[in-house]
Write an enzyme that holds these catalytic residues in place. Structure first.
Site, PDB file in Angstrom:
ATOM      1  N   SER A 442      -4.561  -5.245  -7.393  1.00 33.90           N
ATOM      2  CA  SER A 442      -5.137  -5.245  -5.937  1.00 33.90           C
ATOM      3  C   SER A 442      -6.771  -4.872  -6.068  1.00 33.90           C
ATOM      4  CB  SER A 442      -4.229  -4.443  -5.027  1.00 33.90           C
ATOM      5  OG  SER A 442      -3.950  -3.301  -5.577  1.00 33.90           O
ATOM      6  N   HIS A 463      -2.115 -12.539  -6.130  1.00 30.96           N
ATOM      7  CA  HIS A 463      -2.337 -10.966  -5.305  1.00 30.96           C
ATOM      8  C   HIS A 463      -1.308 -11.179  -4.328  1.00 30.96           C
ATOM      9  CE1 HIS A 463      -4.288  -7.822  -2.729  1.00 30.96           C
ATOM     10  NE2 HIS A 463      -3.367  -7.429  -3.442  1.00 30.96           N
ATOM     11  N   GLU A 475      -2.700 -14.341  -2.253  1.00 32.06           N
ATOM     12  CA  GLU A 475      -4.173 -14.360  -2.560  1.00 32.06           C
ATOM     13  C   GLU A 475      -4.312 -14.668  -4.035  1.00 32.06           C
ATOM     14  OE1 GLU A 475      -6.375 -10.663  -1.647  1.00 32.06           O
ATOM     15  OE2 GLU A 475      -8.172 -11.855  -1.228  1.00 32.06           O
ATOM     16  N   ASN A 513      -8.433  -6.963   0.743  1.00 30.72           N
ATOM     17  CA  ASN A 513      -8.655  -5.697   0.924  1.00 30.72           C
ATOM     18  C   ASN A 513     -10.015  -5.116   0.970  1.00 30.72           C
ATOM     19  OD1 ASN A 513      -6.043  -5.073   0.441  1.00 30.72           O
ATOM     20  ND2 ASN A 513      -6.343  -4.789  -2.066  1.00 30.72           N
TER      21      ASN A 513
HETATM   22  P1  NAD Z   1       4.859   0.746  -9.299  1.00 31.66           P
HETATM   23  O1  NAD Z   1       4.446   2.019  -9.836  1.00 31.66           O
HETATM   24  O2  NAD Z   1       5.935   0.756  -8.275  1.00 31.66           O
HETATM   25  O3  NAD Z   1       5.807  -0.240 -10.486  1.00 31.66           O
HETATM   26  C1  NAD Z   1       4.821  -0.491 -11.894  1.00 31.66           C
HETATM   27  C2  NAD Z   1       6.069  -0.758 -12.663  1.00 31.66           C
HETATM   28  O4  NAD Z   1       5.334  -1.032 -14.028  1.00 31.66           O
HETATM   29  C3  NAD Z   1       6.932   0.528 -13.022  1.00 31.66           C
HETATM   30  O5  NAD Z   1       8.135   0.123 -13.074  1.00 31.66           O
HETATM   31  C4  NAD Z   1       6.571   0.847 -14.624  1.00 31.66           C
HETATM   32  O6  NAD Z   1       7.500   1.412 -15.205  1.00 31.66           O
HETATM   33  C5  NAD Z   1       6.234  -0.673 -15.089  1.00 31.66           C
HETATM   34  N1  NAD Z   1       5.423  -0.466 -16.157  1.00 31.66           N
HETATM   35  C6  NAD Z   1       4.501   0.194 -16.443  1.00 31.66           C
HETATM   36  N2  NAD Z   1       3.708   0.056 -17.608  1.00 31.66           N
HETATM   37  C7  NAD Z   1       4.725  -0.919 -18.205  1.00 31.66           C
HETATM   38  C8  NAD Z   1       4.554  -1.674 -19.518  1.00 31.66           C
HETATM   39  N3  NAD Z   1       3.571  -1.489 -20.296  1.00 31.66           N
HETATM   40  N4  NAD Z   1       5.360  -2.875 -19.666  1.00 31.66           N
HETATM   41  C9  NAD Z   1       6.481  -2.967 -18.691  1.00 31.66           C
HETATM   42  N5  NAD Z   1       6.438  -2.275 -17.505  1.00 31.66           N
HETATM   43  C10 NAD Z   1       5.465  -1.480 -17.437  1.00 31.66           C
HETATM   44  O7  NAD Z   1       3.702   0.027  -9.172  1.00 31.66           O
HETATM   45  P2  NAD Z   1       3.485  -1.179  -7.750  1.00 31.66           P
HETATM   46  O8  NAD Z   1       3.237  -0.690  -6.612  1.00 31.66           O
HETATM   47  O9  NAD Z   1       4.653  -2.308  -7.950  1.00 31.66           O
HETATM   48  O10 NAD Z   1       2.181  -2.070  -8.395  1.00 31.66           O
HETATM   49  C11 NAD Z   1       2.334  -2.833  -9.428  1.00 31.66           C
HETATM   50  C12 NAD Z   1       0.990  -3.739  -9.612  1.00 31.66           C
HETATM   51  O11 NAD Z   1       0.680  -4.295  -8.274  1.00 31.66           O
HETATM   52  C13 NAD Z   1      -0.387  -2.709  -9.467  1.00 31.66           C
HETATM   53  O12 NAD Z   1      -1.349  -3.493 -10.129  1.00 31.66           O
HETATM   54  C14 NAD Z   1      -0.921  -2.618  -7.956  1.00 31.66           C
HETATM   55  O13 NAD Z   1      -2.325  -2.482  -8.021  1.00 31.66           O
HETATM   56  C15 NAD Z   1      -0.372  -4.091  -7.589  1.00 31.66           C
HETATM   57  N6  NAD Z   1      -0.146  -4.401  -6.156  1.00 31.66           N
HETATM   58  C16 NAD Z   1       0.490  -3.258  -5.490  1.00 31.66           C
HETATM   59  C17 NAD Z   1       0.671  -3.361  -4.035  1.00 31.66           C
HETATM   60  C18 NAD Z   1       1.434  -2.468  -3.144  1.00 31.66           C
HETATM   61  O14 NAD Z   1       1.216  -2.385  -1.650  1.00 31.66           O
HETATM   62  N7  NAD Z   1       2.051  -1.429  -3.905  1.00 31.66           N
HETATM   63  C19 NAD Z   1      -0.050  -4.575  -3.320  1.00 31.66           C
HETATM   64  C20 NAD Z   1      -0.706  -5.396  -4.245  1.00 31.66           C
HETATM   65  C21 NAD Z   1      -0.778  -5.281  -5.440  1.00 31.66           C
END
Ligand code: NAD
Length: 732
Positions: A442, A463, A475, A513
């Protein structure tokens, strides 16, 4: 081939079949409407015809009016009000002809029965025409949607639907159909009184014929054409009816904050229509409908939420490339976002490999889908079969070898460039040379992340917004080296999962964002200045923003705000402009008030996590000033914080299409839907006036409100954004 065909059977039943050539759904066009009218005349004047069945050659009846026609009417003549009114009255005349069906106006005898036989979905005018028929019979397809959802795109049912529904079920019962635009499966539509009968699909035509051949004179006279008709629930002259209107007016205002002209017009049409005879009520409905169509807010809503949203979904900005439909997708990271992405892909029939570091994390990600499907089963929207199929498509594992054969991989691991780089390399080693790699980051620039890739032309940002299964916007971010095939792949994937895409270029925070953060910051900044937090929140809601900035940051979490602020400060150094915001934000984090997730933030929450009022501790740290700003001042600050960022994104080439800027803003963060989006809003306001407001705000609050050169230029030439940045047909 024509939109309607006419076929007279040996039994004297004329079948009029709606079947728009080359389209999957019927929509009503000007020519179609004229042809239907001719066919009704033909059947009514032919002595060999005993009755008429109106049906469709598709598996649905009709999706509604072709809204491009309405947009065209508004733009096509010197006197658009007259064109729209005449067009609407012509429609009323045709439907009245169906309803009266040639009967003697005095004795109400001698008419020909007309039945609507709906094989499936019937929306908008696709239900208004059946409502003029003498009976509506629908096939029992649970996936079909029946209703009048016009209010959702900024208009209201103007094809007689408002007048007929109010007279059929009464104003109180009509409210969810008209004011909320609810749509129903056939059995629910029958229970709600919208249609008369539901039969197995293979019996639809036989049953319609049978009804037509057995209908009596009395069966085909509408209640409102009978002597002594009384409106269910009473007219506004009746005490009960009067109270209904008082309640409805308050409810409409409470829900819409008075910013949606269609809701007010609908209520007026219903109220005034209830006081007069049926045909006069139709004329009143047509007048209000005309007024709404000419309102810039309604035009902008139709343009963004119907015309342009549809165009983007159909690939308006897709580069030339062969079909890139995804067959097997890998999702890395089974957390909140990855689990959601896996669900929407599997639900769309795509095979999914869902990978996390530990098997139990991957399994938890898969069980997220199970949870959504179980809820669907409880609500009878999903079958056990469907659940099994969807879950059967998701392989939860830790083994990258399972990615073999994936044509797209979406990464949703922690927001850490190093972890993302490792994952990129591991995925590229496990997949074929054609596989496209997408990151769901993000905040991190796509072009930087692409440095870890051996195939940067196949590296792209996709995104999603949270929660993935509910948020309709995706996006797509083109990095510096991203190639056309990767963009086409991302767009085809978004089409498969039935969401709406926008394609933007790479820059800090991309588009959505980039606009949301200044909005939140402006709200927090005002709290620091001593503006009453309730004034900040209510100012946002009163201008049609669904969440005030303080509630929004509570929902997304205070610590995320702190993290973003720290990263932005590190990237910008001395130029960082938001120190005053951080003071409040960091203080709240120090109090361990991290927002909804910690049951404490700008708002107070009860033990069950239910949001209460604004937290009173705020006023201790940031006392409210004795003199409070005008409501309009607070609203201008909140709106301009967002729209100026949208203009800058366009100026800098992050956005390349203002249609995407508008649609993305409404679907991505709920930017005042009544306005049609930031660019539509600036056009409604007028660029000259916008510059005046910016100059005033900048003088008193700082250079973040300085009008961008582009806005000044548009103002100096009395131009508009839509005039300058879209071709005539796109601007519709
Ligand atoms: P989260 O912490 O809920 O999930 C991340 C997951 O990735 C975890 O389950 C973790 O165990 C796993 N992980 C970490 N390292 C890993 C690896 N090397 N191999 C495999 N799995 C691995 O995070 P999230 O909120 O789902 O966010 C994930 C991505 O999406 C981030 O880049 C975040 O910026 C982006 N994002 C988040 C949102 C939001 O609102 N939460 C919105 C848009 C984008």
């Amino acid at each position: 081939m024509a939109d309607f065909t006419y076929d007279l059977g040996d039994d004297g039943v004329a079948i009029i079949t709606w079947d728009l050539p080359g389209k999957s759904m019927n929509v009503l066009s000007l020519d179609g409407s004229a042809l239907l009218s001719e066919m009704i005349d033909r059947a009514l004047s032919d002595d060999a015809v005993k009755g008429i069945v109106l049906t469709s050659g598709k598996d649905s009846f009709a999706a509604g009016m072709d809204l491009n026609v309405l947009a065209g009417l508004r733009n096509s003549s010197d006197n658009p009000a007259q064109s729209i009114f005449d067009f609407t009255m012509n429609g009323h005349a045709m439907m009245r002809k169906i309803e009266r069906a040639g009967m003697d106006p005095k004795t109400l005898r001698g008419g020909k029965p007309i039945v609507a036989a709906l094989p499936g979905t019937a929306l908008g005018i696709g239900l208004e025409i059946p409502l003029a028929c003498h009976r509506i019979i629908a096939a029992d397809d649970p996936k079909a949607r029946i209703g009048l959802p016009e209010i959702m795109v900024g208009i209201f049912p103007g094809g007689g639907g408002t007048t007929r529904i109010v007279r059929k079920v009464g104003l109180m019962a009509a409210s969810p159909h008209l004011l909320e635009g609810k749509t129903y499966a056939p059995d629910k539509a029958r229970a709600a009184g919208l249609i008369d009968e539901v039969v197995p699909a293979d019996q639809l035509l036989a049953r319609a014929r049978e009804w037509v051949l057995n209908a009596t004179d009395a069966d085909i006279v509408k209640p409102w054409d009978q002597k002594g008709y009384k409106m269910p629930g009473g007219t506004p002259y009746h005490p009960a009816g009067f109270m209904t209107f008082v309640g409805a007016a308050a409810m409409v205002h409470g829900r819409t904050m008075g910013v949606y002209p269609a809701a007010k017009a609908l209520l007026s049409a219903a109220y005034e229509g209830a006081l007069v005879p049926f045909d006069t009520a139709l004329k009143i409905e047509a007048r209000w409908f005309t007024k709404v169509l000419l309102n810039p807010s309604s035009s902008a809503m139709i343009r963004s939420l119907f015309v342009n949203k549809g165009a983007l979904e159909k690939g308006a900005n897709r580069p030339e490339a062969p079909d890139q439909s995804v067959r097997k997708v890998g999702v890395i990271g089974a957390g909140m976002m990855g689990a959601g992405i896996a669900y929407v892909a599997a639900n769309a029939g795509i095979d999914v490999v869902l990978i996390d570091q530990k098997q139990d994390a991957a399994d938890r990600g898969k069980s997220y889908s199970e949870g959504i499907l179980d809820k669907g089963i409880q609500r009878r929207k999903v079958t056990e079969d469907k659940k099994e199929q969807v879950l059967g498509r998701i392989t939860a594992t830790t083994d990258y070898a399972a990615l073999e054969g994936c044509d797209l991989v979406v990464e949703a691991v922690f927001e850490d460039p190093k972890i993302k780089a490792d994952v990129t390399r591991a995925v590229e080693a496990a997949t074929g040379p054609d596989c496209i790699f997408a990151t769901n980051t993000s905040t991190l620039p796509i072009s930087d992340l692409a440095k870890a890739s051996a195939r940067p032309e196949q590296f792209i940002g996709i995104h999603f917004f949270s929660p993935v299964d509910k948020m309709m916007l995706v996006e797509i971010i083109r990095g510096k080296e991203t190639g056309d095939r990767a963009v086409a792949k991302a767009l085809d994937f978004v089409r498969q999962i039935r969401k709406t895409p926008i394609v933007v270029n790479d820059a800090r925070f991309f588009y959505a964002n980039r606009c949301i953060i200044p909005y939140i910051n402006e709200g927090i900044r005002m709290v620091g200045e001593g503006v009453a937090p309730a004034l900040v929140e209510n100012a946002a809601k009163l201008v049609g923003l669904p969440l005030g900035p303080l509630q929004l940051v509570d929902e997304t979490s205070i610590d995320l705000g702190v993290k973003i602020a720290k990263a932005t400060r590190a990237a910008m150094g001395d130029a960082y402009p938001d120190g005053a915001v951080d003071e409040v934000l960091f203080w709240l984090a120090d109090q361990e008030r991290m927002g909804r997730k910690s049951n404490a933030g700008f708002y107070a929450y009860d033990d069950a996590g239910k949001r209460q009022g604004l937290w009173d501790g705020l006023a201790v740290q940031y006392p409210t000033a004795d003199e409070q700003p005008e409501l309009s001042e607070v609203q201008h600050r909140l709106l301009f914080a967002q729209v100026l960022e949208a203009v800058r994104a366009l100026e800098e080439g992050v956005l390349t299409d203002i249609r995407e800027g508008d649609v993305g803003a409404i679907l991505g963060w709920g930017f005042a839907p009544w306005s049609g989006g930031p660019f539509s809003w600036l056009d409604i306001l007028g660029a000259e006036r916008a510059v005046e407001i910016c100059d005033d705000l900048a003088a008193r609050h700082g250079p973040r409100f300085t009008a961008p050169d582009l806005l000044r230029d548009i103002a100096s030439k009395s131009d508009t954004f839509y005039g300058r940045f879209t071709s005539a047909d796109q601007a519709a």
